[in-house]
Structure formats: C-alpha cells, structure tokens
Motif scaffolding. Sequence first.
Motif, PDB file in Angstrom:
ATOM      1  N   THR A 146      48.342  45.834  34.173  1.00  0.00           N
ATOM      2  CA  THR A 146      47.617  44.238  34.309  1.00  0.00           C
ATOM      3  C   THR A 146      46.122  44.874  34.279  1.00  0.00           C
ATOM      4  OG1 THR A 146      49.315  43.607  36.034  1.00  0.00           O
ATOM      5  CG2 THR A 146      47.002  42.584  36.139  1.00  0.00           C
ATOM      6  N   ARG A 147      45.784  45.772  34.951  1.00  0.00           N
ATOM      7  CA  ARG A 147      44.158  46.143  34.539  1.00  0.00           C
ATOM      8  C   ARG A 147      43.954  46.582  33.122  1.00  0.00           C
ATOM      9  NH1 ARG A 147      44.157  51.416  36.586  1.00  0.00           N
ATOM     10  NH2 ARG A 147      44.524  52.046  34.463  1.00  0.00           N
ATOM     11  N   ASP A 148      44.755  47.058  32.540  1.00  0.00           N
ATOM     12  CA  ASP A 148      44.276  47.497  31.048  1.00  0.00           C
ATOM     13  C   ASP A 148      44.431  46.399  30.202  1.00  0.00           C
ATOM     14  OD1 ASP A 148      44.316  50.165  31.991  1.00  0.00           O
ATOM     15  OD2 ASP A 148      45.863  50.641  31.213  1.00  0.00           O
ATOM     16  N   ALA A 149      45.440  45.395  30.394  1.00  0.00           N
ATOM     17  CA  ALA A 149      45.716  44.416  29.719  1.00  0.00           C
ATOM     18  C   ALA A 149      44.367  43.197  29.760  1.00  0.00           C
ATOM     19  CB  ALA A 149      46.827  43.510  29.996  1.00  0.00           C
ATOM     20  N   LEU A 150      44.028  43.094  31.117  1.00  0.00           N
ATOM     21  CA  LEU A 150      42.838  42.236  31.252  1.00  0.00           C
ATOM     22  C   LEU A 150      41.417  42.660  30.868  1.00  0.00           C
ATOM     23  CD1 LEU A 150      43.529  40.920  35.027  1.00  0.00           C
ATOM     24  CD2 LEU A 150      44.054  39.749  32.927  1.00  0.00           C
ATOM     25  N   ALA A 151      41.530  43.983  30.815  1.00  0.00           N
ATOM     26  CA  ALA A 151      40.166  44.666  30.228  1.00  0.00           C
ATOM     27  C   ALA A 151      40.286  44.579  28.607  1.00  0.00           C
ATOM     28  CB  ALA A 151      40.215  46.219  30.398  1.00  0.00           C
TER      29      ALA A 151
END
Length: 176
Positions: A146-151
Amino acid sequence: MSPEESFRAYVGGRIAALSRVAYLLTGDRHSAEDLVQMTLVRVARHWERVIKNGDPDGYVHRTMYSQHVSLWRSRRRDARPVADSPDRAGPDSTAGVADALVVRQALARLTPKQRAVLVLRFFEDRTEVEAAAVLGCSVSTVKSTTRDALARLRALAPELADLVGVGVLPNEGGGR
C-alpha cells in the motif's frame, strides 16, 4: 434450493460488483469480463463446498485475485508495449468523470499486485488483515505494498494530489 439454483442466485446478485472489481484490477472491460467468467467457472466447480462454509464472497474474491495474478504472470512473459489511450477532444460536463479517468489511468500504471491491494483497501474498504487474507500474504506485505503503491501514484501522477481528501483518493495514513 439446489446448489445450481443457489449459484445462479449468487451470480445474479453479485455480478455487477464482481465486474466492477475485475475492471479495477484489469483496467480493461474485456479483460474484466474474462476474469469474472474464469473466476465463476472455478467457483462453480466447488460451489457445494463453498456454500457449506458460509458466505461465499471471501472465496469468490480470493479466487478472482488469484486468477488475476496468475493471468498477469503468464502474460508478463509475453509483454508488449501498449500506448496510453488518446485524449478525447471536447469539455467534460460531469465533474466526477475526469477524476475517475485520472484515477483509472494512474491505477493502470501500477503493478497488478499494487492495484489489487489498493482496490481491496480503498475500493472495497477492507482492513489490512482482510486484504492479507484475500491475497494470501502477510499484513506487513499489504502495508508495504500500500505504501509503495501510493508513493508510486504520487510520483507517476502528481495531479492526483488534488483528489486526496475529496473522496476520490485516500488520505495518507487514513486507512483502517
């Protein structure tokens, strides 16, 4: 009610929702239809067992996400470049359509795994634990993906920053 009637009733009641999720995962109407069809064929084979275990939604969604990842892996070997869809001329008179298109194009730039996590977390409003169960991975994998996708969305589509907080995209850290 026979298992066949039960399956038909389930499909009749859930086909629209399953199709929306499949579309968000694939980004293409025809691929989404194929994904839903393949998922339902697999689920139909085990329907009696599925309904004995209670609510079939979890099983159906898990099957769909697994099918999606399997298709993506098999197609990745045969990857070919695809051009972005052309812009359409003329003003858009509906406010939400432009935002939806921006989000859809941004989601298409993510990996299938990243798309699956974001769809589960923010479109289906599932918790990290629920998303991990559906995808068959750990909660920490869901969190980091989730963190990587949003970044990645912020880097690839900075125009999405305007949509945060207006109900189109999640606030950072605002998930359950």
